[in-house]
Design a protein around this motif. Structure first.
Motif, PDB file in Angstrom:
ATOM      1  N   LYS A   1      -1.219  14.772  -2.718  1.00 51.88           N
ATOM      2  CA  LYS A   1      -0.555  14.893  -4.184  1.00 51.88           C
ATOM      3  C   LYS A   1       1.311  14.631  -3.735  1.00 51.88           C
ATOM      4  O   LYS A   1       1.138  13.888  -2.854  1.00 51.88           O
ATOM      5  N   MET A   2       1.772  14.332  -5.062  1.00 51.38           N
ATOM      6  CA  MET A   2       2.824  13.308  -4.945  1.00 51.38           C
ATOM      7  C   MET A   2       4.084  14.114  -4.444  1.00 51.38           C
ATOM      8  O   MET A   2       3.879  15.267  -4.083  1.00 51.38           O
ATOM      9  N   THR A   3       4.784  13.523  -3.740  1.00 54.02           N
ATOM     10  CA  THR A   3       5.741  14.067  -2.860  1.00 54.02           C
ATOM     11  C   THR A   3       7.330  14.724  -4.156  1.00 54.02           C
ATOM     12  O   THR A   3       7.532  13.930  -5.324  1.00 54.02           O
ATOM     13  N   PRO A   4       6.985  15.552  -3.953  1.00 51.22           N
ATOM     14  CA  PRO A   4       8.682  16.792  -5.003  1.00 51.22           C
ATOM     15  C   PRO A   4       9.941  15.486  -4.641  1.00 51.22           C
ATOM     16  O   PRO A   4       9.673  15.230  -3.676  1.00 51.22           O
ATOM     17  N   SER A   5      10.692  15.460  -5.514  1.00 49.18           N
ATOM     18  CA  SER A   5      11.676  14.678  -6.019  1.00 49.18           C
ATOM     19  C   SER A   5      12.862  14.921  -5.409  1.00 49.18           C
ATOM     20  O   SER A   5      13.298  14.484  -4.980  1.00 49.18           O
ATOM     21  N   GLY A   6      12.639  15.973  -4.695  1.00 49.47           N
ATOM     22  CA  GLY A   6      13.598  16.750  -3.795  1.00 49.47           C
ATOM     23  C   GLY A   6      13.554  16.373  -2.196  1.00 49.47           C
ATOM     24  O   GLY A   6      14.195  16.486  -1.201  1.00 49.47           O
ATOM     25  N   ARG A   7      12.481  16.035  -2.226  1.00 48.28           N
ATOM     26  CA  ARG A   7      12.352  14.705  -0.785  1.00 48.28           C
ATOM     27  C   ARG A   7      11.903  13.874  -0.565  1.00 48.28           C
ATOM     28  O   ARG A   7      11.563  12.931   0.302  1.00 48.28           O
ATOM     29  N   MET A   8      12.128  13.391  -2.108  1.00 49.93           N
ATOM     30  CA  MET A   8      11.772  11.848  -2.179  1.00 49.93           C
ATOM     31  C   MET A   8      12.804  10.896  -1.267  1.00 49.93           C
ATOM     32  O   MET A   8      12.687   9.807  -0.427  1.00 49.93           O
ATOM     33  N   HIS A   9      13.824  11.260  -0.564  1.00 49.04           N
ATOM     34  CA  HIS A   9      15.094  10.708   0.166  1.00 49.04           C
ATOM     35  C   HIS A   9      14.271  10.958   1.492  1.00 49.04           C
ATOM     36  O   HIS A   9      14.865   9.670   2.338  1.00 49.04           O
TER      37      HIS A   9
ATOM     38  N   VAL B   1       0.745  -1.396  -0.111  1.00 48.96           N
ATOM     39  CA  VAL B   1      -0.056  -0.094  -0.342  1.00 48.96           C
ATOM     40  C   VAL B   1       0.520   1.481   0.015  1.00 48.96           C
ATOM     41  O   VAL B   1       2.128   0.979   0.550  1.00 48.96           O
ATOM     42  N   CYS B   2       0.423   2.361  -0.090  1.00 53.57           N
ATOM     43  CA  CYS B   2       1.363   3.638  -0.163  1.00 53.57           C
ATOM     44  C   CYS B   2       0.714   3.928   1.286  1.00 53.57           C
ATOM     45  O   CYS B   2      -0.011   3.553   2.041  1.00 53.57           O
ATOM     46  N   CYS B   3       2.735   4.791   1.189  1.00 56.91           N
ATOM     47  CA  CYS B   3       2.491   4.947   2.198  1.00 56.91           C
ATOM     48  C   CYS B   3       1.331   5.620   4.068  1.00 56.91           C
ATOM     49  O   CYS B   3       1.586   5.849   4.802  1.00 56.91           O
TER      50      CYS B   3
ATOM     51  N   LEU C   1      11.369   9.579   2.607  1.00 50.85           N
ATOM     52  CA  LEU C   1      10.658   8.643   2.372  1.00 50.85           C
ATOM     53  C   LEU C   1      10.999   6.998   3.046  1.00 50.85           C
ATOM     54  O   LEU C   1      12.320   7.146   2.156  1.00 50.85           O
ATOM     55  N   ARG C   2      10.290   6.278   4.029  1.00 53.06           N
ATOM     56  CA  ARG C   2      10.818   4.569   4.435  1.00 53.06           C
ATOM     57  C   ARG C   2      11.531   3.642   3.087  1.00 53.06           C
ATOM     58  O   ARG C   2      12.284   3.708   3.280  1.00 53.06           O
TER      59      ARG C   2
END
Length: 264
Positions: free
Chosen positions: A128-136, A75-77, A138-139
Motif C-alpha cells: 500500500k502507498m504511504t499516507p500523506s501524514g507519514r511521507m515526511h 527503485v522503490c525504497c 521517508l528518507r
C-alpha cells in the motif's frame, strides 16, 4: 493513471498490485529524456511523493572509460528484502521496510545521445502507498533547507539544544510533518558541523602558536598526540611566564579523541 510502463511483476501474496493515481504529466513514461541523472532523480522523487512512496538509487552501469554512467536504476525504497537473522535479538518489532517491491525506472544513455532516456518504467507496487501524514518520514523526501541550516547555526551559538531547535521549527512550520526532516537528520547535521569545527579549531590553535613563536623565540608550546595521530593535549608558556616561574606549562584545553591532526 499510467504514463506507460515496462513489465511489472509487483504482485502481493493475495495477487494485488497497487498502481499510484498520479496525473499523466507527473508520471514517468518510456522515452522521456533528461539532461542529467540529478534531473531523473528529482522527477522520479517528485512522482513518488505524489504517489505515496520513497525512492533510492540502485544499480549503475559505467562506460568503458569509467567517466560516466550509461545505465541507472531508481527503485522503490521497499525494493529488496532483509535476510532473516535469528541470532539477533530485537528489542522491538518494526514495520516491514523491504518487501521485494519491483517498482522502478531505468534510464540509459547511448553514445549517440547526450541525454538519459527512460527505457523501463514499472509502476506497480506490492504494498500500500504511504499516507500523506507519514511521507515526511521517508528518507528521499527529507531535506534540511539552506535557510534552516543558517538558523540552526544561529540557535546553536546561544546554546539551544537540538530537541528545542526541532520544536522551534515544528511550531514555525505548523507541524512535524511540514518541517521537511526528522530529529535524526538534525542530529546528523550537528555531528557533521561540529566535527568540521573541531578540526578547524586545532588548525587555528596550531597556526596561532607558530605565529607567536615566530615573533618571540622564547614562546614555548607543545602539542601532544595519543599515539594514533589524534590530538590529546596542548601546553604553552610565553616569555613572561617562563621568567616568573622558571617554566610554567599551562594546559590550554583538551579535544575529544575523534579529532585528528598531524603531530609530526
Amino acid at each position: 493513471m499510467s504514463g506507460g510502463s515496462g513489465s511489472d511483476d509487483s504482485v502481493t501474496a493475495n495477487g494485488r498490485v497497487y498502481i499510484p493515481e498520479v496525473r499523466n504529466k507527473e508520471t514517468p513514461a518510456v522515452g522521456m529524456k533528461f539532461d542529467s541523472l540529478d534531473l531523473v532523480y528529482n522527477f522520479y522523487n517528485r512522482y513518488a511523493f505524489l504517489a505515496g512512496f520513497g525512492i533510492r538509487l540502485h544499480s549503475s552501469f559505467w562506460g568503458k572509460n569509467k567517466k560516466e554512467i550509461l545505465r541507472k536504476e531508481f527503485v522503490c525504497c521497499k525494493q529488496g528484502a532483509y535476510r532473516n537473522d535469528e541470532t539477533r535479538e530485537r528489542n522491538r518489532q518494526r514495520g516491514i521496510s523491504r518487501c521485494n517491491c519491483k517498482a522502478k525506472i531505468v534510464v540509459v544513455k547511448t553514445h549517440e545521445s547526450k541525454k538519459y532516456t527512460i527505457s523501463l518504467f514499472a509502476e506497480g507496487h506490492n504494498h500500500k502507498m504511504t499516507p500523506s501524514g507519514r511521507m515526511h518520514l521517508l528518507r528521499s523526501h527529507r531535506r534540511i533547507s539552506d535557510s534552516t541550516k543558517v538558523l540552526t547555526k544561529q540557535l546553536g551559538s546561544v546554546n539551544i539544544p537540538i530537541n528545542q531547535k526541532v520544536s522551534i521549527f515544528e511550531v514555525q512550520s505548523g507541524g512535524m510533518d511540514k518541517i521537511g526532516f526528522i530529529k535524526k537528520d538534525m542530529y546528523n547535521l550537528e555531528c557533521s558541523v561540529n566535527g568540521k569545527l573541531r578540526n578547524h579549531d586545532v588548525e587555528l590553535v596550531t597556526e596561532y602558536f607558530m605565529a607567536e613563536h615566530k615573533k618571540n623565540e622564547a614562546f614555548y608550546f607543545k602539542i601532544e598526540g595519543d599515539g594514533d595521530n589524534r590530538f590529546s593535549r596542548c601546553f604553552w608558556a610565553d616569555a613572561t611566564s617562563r621568567r616568573g616561574t622558571g617554566f610554567m606549562e599551562m594546559l590550554l584545553y583538551s579535544i575529544p579523541h575523534s579529532t585528528r591532526i598531524d603531530t609530526t
